[in-house]
Design a protein around this motif. Structure first.
Motif, PDB file in Angstrom:
ATOM      1  N   UNK A 162       4.881 -13.712  18.521  1.00  0.00           N
ATOM      2  CA  UNK A 162       4.421 -15.070  18.875  1.00  0.00           C
ATOM      3  C   UNK A 162       5.494 -16.133  18.691  1.00  0.00           C
ATOM      4  N   UNK A 163       6.738 -15.748  18.393  1.00  0.00           N
ATOM      5  CA  UNK A 163       7.842 -16.697  18.276  1.00  0.00           C
ATOM      6  C   UNK A 163       8.578 -16.782  19.614  1.00  0.00           C
ATOM      7  N   UNK A 164       9.411 -17.805  19.740  1.00  0.00           N
ATOM      8  CA  UNK A 164      10.157 -17.954  20.981  1.00  0.00           C
ATOM      9  C   UNK A 164      11.634 -18.184  20.716  1.00  0.00           C
ATOM     10  N   UNK A 165      12.427 -17.911  21.731  1.00  0.00           N
ATOM     11  CA  UNK A 165      13.862 -18.157  21.730  1.00  0.00           C
ATOM     12  C   UNK A 165      14.111 -19.210  22.799  1.00  0.00           C
ATOM     13  N   UNK A 166      14.859 -20.262  22.448  1.00  0.00           N
ATOM     14  CA  UNK A 166      15.073 -21.360  23.386  1.00  0.00           C
ATOM     15  C   UNK A 166      16.552 -21.677  23.513  1.00  0.00           C
ATOM     16  N   UNK A 167      16.990 -21.921  24.751  1.00  0.00           N
ATOM     17  CA  UNK A 167      18.388 -22.246  25.003  1.00  0.00           C
ATOM     18  C   UNK A 167      18.506 -23.141  26.230  1.00  0.00           C
ATOM     19  N   UNK A 168      19.674 -23.712  26.387  1.00  0.00           N
ATOM     20  CA  UNK A 168      19.977 -24.528  27.566  1.00  0.00           C
ATOM     21  C   UNK A 168      20.954 -23.750  28.440  1.00  0.00           C
ATOM     22  N   UNK A 169      20.976 -24.103  29.702  1.00  0.00           N
ATOM     23  CA  UNK A 169      21.889 -23.490  30.662  1.00  0.00           C
ATOM     24  C   UNK A 169      22.740 -24.616  31.231  1.00  0.00           C
ATOM     25  N   UNK A 170      24.050 -24.417  31.214  1.00  0.00           N
ATOM     26  CA  UNK A 170      24.977 -25.419  31.738  1.00  0.00           C
ATOM     27  C   UNK A 170      25.562 -24.878  33.042  1.00  0.00           C
ATOM     28  N   UNK A 171      25.550 -25.725  34.060  1.00  0.00           N
ATOM     29  CA  UNK A 171      26.054 -25.333  35.379  1.00  0.00           C
ATOM     30  C   UNK A 171      27.216 -26.241  35.746  1.00  0.00           C
ATOM     31  N   UNK A 172      28.304 -25.634  36.203  1.00  0.00           N
ATOM     32  CA  UNK A 172      29.448 -26.410  36.674  1.00  0.00           C
ATOM     33  C   UNK A 172      29.935 -25.827  37.993  1.00  0.00           C
ATOM     34  N   UNK A 173      29.785 -26.616  39.051  1.00  0.00           N
ATOM     35  CA  UNK A 173      30.299 -26.237  40.365  1.00  0.00           C
ATOM     36  C   UNK A 173      31.774 -26.642  40.384  1.00  0.00           C
ATOM     37  N   UNK A 182      30.750 -17.385  36.611  1.00  0.00           N
ATOM     38  CA  UNK A 182      31.402 -18.232  35.606  1.00  0.00           C
ATOM     39  C   UNK A 182      30.934 -19.691  35.715  1.00  0.00           C
ATOM     40  N   UNK A 183      30.250 -20.045  36.786  1.00  0.00           N
ATOM     41  CA  UNK A 183      29.677 -21.392  36.925  1.00  0.00           C
ATOM     42  C   UNK A 183      28.541 -21.598  35.926  1.00  0.00           C
ATOM     43  N   UNK A 184      27.962 -20.515  35.422  1.00  0.00           N
ATOM     44  CA  UNK A 184      26.781 -20.565  34.561  1.00  0.00           C
ATOM     45  C   UNK A 184      27.181 -20.253  33.122  1.00  0.00           C
ATOM     46  N   UNK A 185      26.854 -21.153  32.222  1.00  0.00           N
ATOM     47  CA  UNK A 185      27.081 -20.934  30.793  1.00  0.00           C
ATOM     48  C   UNK A 185      25.738 -21.053  30.084  1.00  0.00           C
ATOM     49  N   UNK A 186      25.374 -20.026  29.367  1.00  0.00           N
ATOM     50  CA  UNK A 186      24.129 -20.042  28.600  1.00  0.00           C
ATOM     51  C   UNK A 186      24.519 -20.428  27.177  1.00  0.00           C
ATOM     52  N   UNK A 187      23.990 -21.562  26.696  1.00  0.00           N
ATOM     53  CA  UNK A 187      24.407 -22.110  25.394  1.00  0.00           C
ATOM     54  C   UNK A 187      24.318 -21.059  24.292  1.00  0.00           C
ATOM     55  N   UNK A 188      23.170 -20.426  24.160  1.00  0.00           N
ATOM     56  CA  UNK A 188      22.997 -19.323  23.209  1.00  0.00           C
ATOM     57  C   UNK A 188      22.372 -18.185  23.998  1.00  0.00           C
ATOM     58  N   UNK A 189      23.074 -17.058  24.072  1.00  0.00           N
ATOM     59  CA  UNK A 189      22.615 -15.979  24.944  1.00  0.00           C
ATOM     60  C   UNK A 189      22.093 -14.746  24.201  1.00  0.00           C
ATOM     61  N   UNK A 190      22.015 -14.816  22.869  1.00  0.00           N
ATOM     62  CA  UNK A 190      21.488 -13.671  22.111  1.00  0.00           C
ATOM     63  C   UNK A 190      20.713 -14.193  20.897  1.00  0.00           C
ATOM     64  N   UNK A 191      19.501 -13.673  20.735  1.00  0.00           N
ATOM     65  CA  UNK A 191      18.632 -14.068  19.632  1.00  0.00           C
ATOM     66  C   UNK A 191      18.207 -12.811  18.876  1.00  0.00           C
ATOM     67  N   UNK A 192      18.521 -12.754  17.592  1.00  0.00           N
ATOM     68  CA  UNK A 192      18.141 -11.610  16.765  1.00  0.00           C
ATOM     69  C   UNK A 192      16.831 -11.896  16.051  1.00  0.00           C
ATOM     70  N   UNK A 193      15.982 -10.879  15.980  1.00  0.00           N
ATOM     71  CA  UNK A 193      14.770 -10.952  15.175  1.00  0.00           C
ATOM     72  C   UNK A 193      13.753 -11.995  15.600  1.00  0.00           C
ATOM     73  N   UNK A 194      13.439 -12.038  16.877  1.00  0.00           N
ATOM     74  CA  UNK A 194      12.399 -12.953  17.354  1.00  0.00           C
ATOM     75  C   UNK A 194      11.058 -12.292  17.048  1.00  0.00           C
ATOM     76  N   UNK A 195      10.329 -12.859  16.121  1.00  0.00           N
ATOM     77  CA  UNK A 195       9.081 -12.269  15.648  1.00  0.00           C
ATOM     78  C   UNK A 195       7.926 -12.427  16.619  1.00  0.00           C
TER      79      UNK A 195
END
Length: 169
Positions: free
Chosen positions: A105-116, A90-103
């Motif tokens: 040569x395309x990429x999926x990008x997200x940030x990771x938030x950490x709280x101790x 639960x210390x780790x939160x993935x801003x966006x954790x699911x990407x539909x239809x990544x074609x």
């Protein structure tokens, strides 16, 4: 079987299905990040601290995929020396954790938030967590990558000593 990749460059995988071979797979330059001096009770953006977001690239030539991203605890034999598994995912939160239809040569990008959590028992500790990025949904194949984050919690700040003054006449 989960495979752990430790590299300084790019991690990539090839996809194989029962009757079809797909050229490409998933890749990422986000292999290992070390975050130091984390203070309990504060939230940290991996993107801000490391200067890069988690980016997963669909390297196939003609396959669109869904990509899911989740945190995982490492098993004991995969720990970096001096680190222990993160006590709670639960210390780790993935801003966006699911990407539909990544074609292709395309990429999926997200940030990771950490709280101790704000608990004294975490001061000076070193924790390890994996980020597992993989195909999901109705994919005709399953492929994934593991990225590693090493967390170093700050030691408590020393409190100033009590200073006493005496005045002599």
């Amino acid at each position: 079987m989960t495979r752990i990749f430790k590299m300084t460059g790019m991690v990539s995988s090839m996809m194989f299905a029962a009757t079809t071979v797909y050229a490409g797979g998933l890749s990422s330059y986000f292999v290992e990040e070390r975050l130091e001096n984390l203070k309990p009770g504060r939230s940290y953006s991996v993107k801000e601290m490391a200067g890069k977001a988690l980016s997963i690239i669909n390297t196939t030539d003609n396959v669109t995929v869904d990509i899911a991203i989740e945190a995982e605890k490492p098993v004991a034999h995969n720990l970096v020396k001096g680190y222990e598994p993160i006590p709670d995912l639960s210390w780790i939160k993935i801003k966006k954790n699911y990407f539909s239809g990544v074609g292709p040569k395309e990429s999926a990008e997200t940030d990771i938030i950490i709280k101790v959590p704000p608990n004294k028992k975490h001061y000076g500790k070193k924790y390890q967590v994996y980020i597992y990025s993989h195909t999901a949904g109705q994919a005709s194949f399953r492929i994934g990558l593991m990225s590693r984050i090493l967390l170093e919690v700050a030691n408590p700040e020393p409190r100033p000593s009590k200073i006493t003054f005496s005045i002599k006449n």
